[in-house]
Design a protein around this motif. Structure first.
Motif, PDB file in Angstrom:
ATOM      1  N   TYR A 191      -3.934  -0.446   4.117  1.00  0.00           N
ATOM      2  CA  TYR A 191      -3.325  -0.404   5.358  1.00  0.00           C
ATOM      3  C   TYR A 191      -2.921  -1.792   5.685  1.00  0.00           C
ATOM      4  O   TYR A 191      -2.216  -1.729   6.869  1.00  0.00           O
ATOM      5  CB  TYR A 191      -4.515  -0.047   6.384  1.00  0.00           C
ATOM      6  CG  TYR A 191      -5.154   1.274   5.825  1.00  0.00           C
ATOM      7  CD1 TYR A 191      -4.259   2.516   6.320  1.00  0.00           C
ATOM      8  CD2 TYR A 191      -6.200   1.531   5.072  1.00  0.00           C
ATOM      9  CE1 TYR A 191      -4.743   3.946   5.762  1.00  0.00           C
ATOM     10  CE2 TYR A 191      -6.772   2.833   4.810  1.00  0.00           C
ATOM     11  CZ  TYR A 191      -6.082   3.762   5.052  1.00  0.00           C
ATOM     12  OH  TYR A 191      -6.342   5.305   4.703  1.00  0.00           O
ATOM     13  N   HIS A 192      -3.108  -2.915   5.269  1.00  0.00           N
ATOM     14  CA  HIS A 192      -2.702  -4.248   5.520  1.00  0.00           C
ATOM     15  C   HIS A 192      -1.072  -4.179   5.219  1.00  0.00           C
ATOM     16  O   HIS A 192      -0.461  -5.028   5.590  1.00  0.00           O
ATOM     17  CB  HIS A 192      -3.455  -5.237   4.852  1.00  0.00           C
ATOM     18  CG  HIS A 192      -4.632  -5.503   5.689  1.00  0.00           C
ATOM     19  ND1 HIS A 192      -4.936  -5.619   6.892  1.00  0.00           N
ATOM     20  CD2 HIS A 192      -5.972  -5.449   5.215  1.00  0.00           C
ATOM     21  CE1 HIS A 192      -6.249  -6.013   7.266  1.00  0.00           C
ATOM     22  NE2 HIS A 192      -6.727  -5.528   6.135  1.00  0.00           N
ATOM     23  N   MET A 234       3.174  12.194   9.128  1.00  0.00           N
ATOM     24  CA  MET A 234       3.085  10.711   9.225  1.00  0.00           C
ATOM     25  C   MET A 234       2.943  10.221   7.890  1.00  0.00           C
ATOM     26  O   MET A 234       2.129  10.845   7.102  1.00  0.00           O
ATOM     27  CB  MET A 234       1.728  10.571  10.149  1.00  0.00           C
ATOM     28  CG  MET A 234       1.695  10.501  11.542  1.00  0.00           C
ATOM     29  SD  MET A 234       0.399   9.800  12.257  1.00  0.00           S
ATOM     30  CE  MET A 234      -0.783  10.946  12.277  1.00  0.00           C
ATOM     31  N   ASN A 235       3.638   9.056   7.522  1.00  0.00           N
ATOM     32  CA  ASN A 235       3.523   8.398   6.448  1.00  0.00           C
ATOM     33  C   ASN A 235       2.629   7.475   6.410  1.00  0.00           C
ATOM     34  O   ASN A 235       2.677   6.408   6.947  1.00  0.00           O
ATOM     35  CB  ASN A 235       4.888   8.099   5.867  1.00  0.00           C
ATOM     36  CG  ASN A 235       4.975   7.692   4.436  1.00  0.00           C
ATOM     37  OD1 ASN A 235       4.096   7.477   3.897  1.00  0.00           O
ATOM     38  ND2 ASN A 235       6.038   7.306   3.834  1.00  0.00           N
ATOM     39  N   HIS A 236       1.356   7.747   6.020  1.00  0.00           N
ATOM     40  CA  HIS A 236       0.379   6.340   5.809  1.00  0.00           C
ATOM     41  C   HIS A 236       0.411   5.279   4.872  1.00  0.00           C
ATOM     42  O   HIS A 236      -0.169   4.480   4.974  1.00  0.00           O
ATOM     43  CB  HIS A 236      -1.079   7.059   5.667  1.00  0.00           C
ATOM     44  CG  HIS A 236      -1.245   8.059   6.895  1.00  0.00           C
ATOM     45  ND1 HIS A 236      -1.641   7.413   8.242  1.00  0.00           N
ATOM     46  CD2 HIS A 236      -1.369   9.407   7.089  1.00  0.00           C
ATOM     47  CE1 HIS A 236      -1.835   8.416   9.261  1.00  0.00           C
ATOM     48  NE2 HIS A 236      -1.695   9.628   8.591  1.00  0.00           N
ATOM     49  N   ASP A 237       1.203   5.665   3.667  1.00  0.00           N
ATOM     50  CA  ASP A 237       1.258   4.936   2.685  1.00  0.00           C
ATOM     51  C   ASP A 237       2.708   4.844   2.068  1.00  0.00           C
ATOM     52  O   ASP A 237       3.099   5.599   1.164  1.00  0.00           O
ATOM     53  CB  ASP A 237       0.206   5.374   1.443  1.00  0.00           C
ATOM     54  CG  ASP A 237       0.194   4.269   0.460  1.00  0.00           C
ATOM     55  OD1 ASP A 237      -0.729   4.698  -0.595  1.00  0.00           O
ATOM     56  OD2 ASP A 237       0.511   3.203   0.498  1.00  0.00           O
ATOM     57  N   ARG A 267      -3.121   0.384  13.631  1.00  0.00           N
ATOM     58  CA  ARG A 267      -1.556   0.202  13.693  1.00  0.00           C
ATOM     59  C   ARG A 267      -0.968   0.607  12.759  1.00  0.00           C
ATOM     60  O   ARG A 267       0.348   0.678  12.761  1.00  0.00           O
ATOM     61  CB  ARG A 267      -1.873  -1.260  13.892  1.00  0.00           C
ATOM     62  CG  ARG A 267      -0.436  -1.860  14.511  1.00  0.00           C
ATOM     63  CD  ARG A 267      -0.512  -3.617  14.353  1.00  0.00           C
ATOM     64  NE  ARG A 267      -1.612  -4.127  15.004  1.00  0.00           N
ATOM     65  CZ  ARG A 267      -2.174  -5.293  14.506  1.00  0.00           C
ATOM     66  NH1 ARG A 267      -1.739  -5.629  13.547  1.00  0.00           N
ATOM     67  NH2 ARG A 267      -3.233  -5.696  15.036  1.00  0.00           N
ATOM     68  N   ALA A 268      -1.704   1.025  11.502  1.00  0.00           N
ATOM     69  CA  ALA A 268      -0.987   1.597  10.612  1.00  0.00           C
ATOM     70  C   ALA A 268      -0.716   3.187  10.604  1.00  0.00           C
ATOM     71  O   ALA A 268      -0.165   3.893   9.822  1.00  0.00           O
ATOM     72  CB  ALA A 268      -1.706   1.343   9.185  1.00  0.00           C
ATOM     73  N   GLY A 269      -1.018   3.539  11.716  1.00  0.00           N
ATOM     74  CA  GLY A 269      -1.118   5.064  11.959  1.00  0.00           C
ATOM     75  C   GLY A 269      -1.983   6.080  11.868  1.00  0.00           C
ATOM     76  O   GLY A 269      -1.888   7.173  11.651  1.00  0.00           O
TER      77      GLY A 269
END
Length: 173
Positions: A169-170, A1-4, A87-89
């Motif tokens: 995260y926004h 998962m790519n969080h950023d 929502r950002a994973g």
């Protein structure tokens, strides 16, 4: 998962999150602080109003109504922050930690001010749900809380704390 999506693949370490927050620290504007405070105020207001309505409707003592309102304000305040982070994973546990770090001081300050104003307005707590005094006092208390919490949030964000930990995260989608 790519969080950023802005800083490469993978999960950011707490140190990287802290550094990311500090990159924005120098540019903390009143608008950013007001936005963070408004976000927090939304959750607080939902919980506060719900607590006052439930407490008053079921005939709780004033102290019980205030405690219920504060508890619900924290639940809804954290919940709104977690919603955006999830929502950002981000996983549930991590999202909860982020929400606690982001909002605890802000919600605590807001609730202290908000409830102090309502308790200080003569007759507001006993006015009842159909009273203009009750709703006017509640609205006034939320405005006071917003105005006095915004500088606290600006100071915290400028130091990479509070709502700064949520900032990445926004913009993660």
């Amino acid at each position: 998962m790519n969080h950023d999506h802005h800083h490469g693949a993978g999960t950011m370490s707490p140190a990287a999150v802290h550094d990311h927050a500090h990159q924005h620290a120098g540019s903390t504007t009143w608008g950013t602080a007001a936005s963070a405070t408004l976000h927090c105020l939304t959750g607080c207001a939902i919980g506060e109003v719900l607590g006052m309505v439930i407490g008053t409707a079921v005939g709780l003592h004033n102290a019980g109504t205030v405690v219920l309102s504060i508890a619900l304000a924290f639940v809804f305040g954290y919940g709104l922050t977690m919603r955006g982070v999830l929502r950002a994973g981000v996983g549930f546990g991590a999202a909860l930690k982020i929400a606690l770090a982001a909002d605890t001081v802000s919600i605590a300050v807001m609730e202290l001010l908000d409830n102090a104003v309502i308790v200080a307005v003569p007759g507001a707590m006993d006015a009842g749900l159909t009273s203009v005094l009750f709703w006017g006092s509640l609205a006034f208390s939320l405005v006071v809380a917003f105005l006095l919490t915004t500088p606290v949030n600006r100071w915290m964000i400028s130091r990479g704390r509070g709502h700064a930990v949520v900032h990445q995260y926004h913009h993660a989608h």
